[in-house]
Design a protein around this motif. Structure first.
Motif, PDB file in Angstrom:
ATOM      1  N   ALA A 166      52.371  39.640  37.811  1.00  0.00           N
ATOM      2  CA  ALA A 166      53.120  38.384  37.735  1.00  0.00           C
ATOM      3  C   ALA A 166      53.367  37.785  39.116  1.00  0.00           C
ATOM      4  CB  ALA A 166      54.449  38.619  37.017  1.00  0.00           C
ATOM      5  N   SER A 167      53.455  38.629  40.131  1.00  0.00           N
ATOM      6  CA  SER A 167      53.748  38.163  41.481  1.00  0.00           C
ATOM      7  C   SER A 167      52.508  37.659  42.220  1.00  0.00           C
ATOM      8  CB  SER A 167      54.386  39.284  42.301  1.00  0.00           C
ATOM      9  OG  SER A 167      53.515  40.410  42.357  1.00  0.00           O
ATOM     10  N   SER A 168      51.339  37.810  41.619  1.00  0.00           N
ATOM     11  CA  SER A 168      50.107  37.436  42.305  1.00  0.00           C
ATOM     12  C   SER A 168      50.001  35.924  42.485  1.00  0.00           C
ATOM     13  CB  SER A 168      48.889  37.935  41.523  1.00  0.00           C
ATOM     14  OG  SER A 168      47.695  37.476  42.118  1.00  0.00           O
ATOM     15  N   GLU A 169      49.565  35.497  43.678  1.00  0.00           N
ATOM     16  CA  GLU A 169      49.338  34.087  43.954  1.00  0.00           C
ATOM     17  C   GLU A 169      47.900  33.676  43.643  1.00  0.00           C
ATOM     18  OE1 GLU A 169      50.377  33.287  47.970  1.00  0.00           O
ATOM     19  OE2 GLU A 169      52.489  33.792  47.718  1.00  0.00           O
ATOM     20  N   VAL A 170      47.065  34.655  43.295  1.00  0.00           N
ATOM     21  CA  VAL A 170      45.653  34.403  43.019  1.00  0.00           C
ATOM     22  C   VAL A 170      45.353  34.796  41.578  1.00  0.00           C
ATOM     23  CG1 VAL A 170      43.283  34.916  43.697  1.00  0.00           C
ATOM     24  CG2 VAL A 170      45.087  34.864  45.434  1.00  0.00           C
ATOM     25  N   SER A 171      44.802  33.882  40.806  1.00  0.00           N
ATOM     26  CA  SER A 171      44.448  34.179  39.424  1.00  0.00           C
ATOM     27  C   SER A 171      43.096  34.872  39.363  1.00  0.00           C
ATOM     28  CB  SER A 171      44.390  32.883  38.603  1.00  0.00           C
ATOM     29  OG  SER A 171      43.293  32.091  39.015  1.00  0.00           O
TER      30      SER A 171
END
Length: 241
Positions: free
Chosen positions: A143-148
């Protein structure tokens, strides 16, 4: 060639030699150059944010074709291929390569040498292990990822040259094969070359022997052979000995 800055300078001095059409044309040319620079900077930023590094590891940053030790005819053949690959990369229509051989034979050296020279020429390159690739991909699901996941895969496809290291040391799961197939397939369709480094043989007589064909599967290997893809054999003793 008269630049937009030169026109501005002359205009400030009271010279009105150039027409409004000249000004618009030069402004458009200048904006186009700015846009290209912005796209390159944005791509570099995305790659850096995704992978925390681009290109090769510090231990390989001084690797060149010229400092690859030529002890046998096999060494020379591998070095000649690397030099040819670099010199003709501007003509590359998706021709990839696989460096196969024992650990310590110099596969990483020549792969890094290729990337080092190509990056100096302005191309974008990445050398990454399959395990690291999968770790980065799994991090996209947090959930904290800035990259999908989609952004990650697009970045992998965007590199001018992608080199996958340690092919054969991964978990060898269906999910890994699916991801690798997707990346290699998308790059092949866009004429983007992919390199691979492996300790596995291409094939084996014993059916239970692990090979790069059995690990990657028919589809990926078929893509790697496309557009004249090369297998370069590193069959000599380790430099580390």
């Amino acid at each position: 060639m008269i630049t937009l800055n030169e026109i501005k300078r002359r205009a400030a001095q009271g010279s009105h030699k150039y027409s409004w059409e000249d000004l618009k044309r030069l402004r458009a040319e200048d904006e186009a150059r700015q846009d290209e620079r912005f796209r390159k900077q944005f791509h570099d930023f995305k790659a850096e944010r995704t992978f925390s590094r681009c290109g090769v590891l510090p231990i390989h940053q001084n690797c060149r074709v010229e400092n690859f030790e030529l002890l046998t005819q096999g060494h020379r053949k591998a070095a000649d291929f690397a030099r040819w690959y670099i010199d003709n990369f501007y003509l590359n229509n998706g021709t990839g390569f696989i460096f196969g051989g024992q650990p310590g034979a110099g596969k990483n050296h020549l792969a890094a040498a290729i990337c080092n020279e190509l990056m100096v020429a302005g191309y974008s390159c990445l050398v990454i292990t399959v395990n690291e690739l999968m770790q980065k991909l799994r991090a996209c699901y947090k959930a904290s990822s800035e990259v999908s996941e989609d952004q990650f895969l697009r970045t992998m496809v965007d590199f001018d040259l992608l080199v996958l290291d340690e092919v054969g040391l991964q978990r060898n799961s269906d999910a890994e094969r699916l991801v690798l197939n997707q990346i290699v397939d998308q790059r092949t369709c866009r004429f983007k070359p992919t390199g691979m480094l492996t300790n596995l043989p291409a094939g084996a007589e014993a059916p239970d022997t692990q090979t790069i064909n059995s690990v990657l599967g028919v589809r990926i290997m078929d893509r790697m052979r496309a557009n004249g893809g090369k297998w370069i054999s590193f069959q000599w003793e380790s430099y580390r000995k």
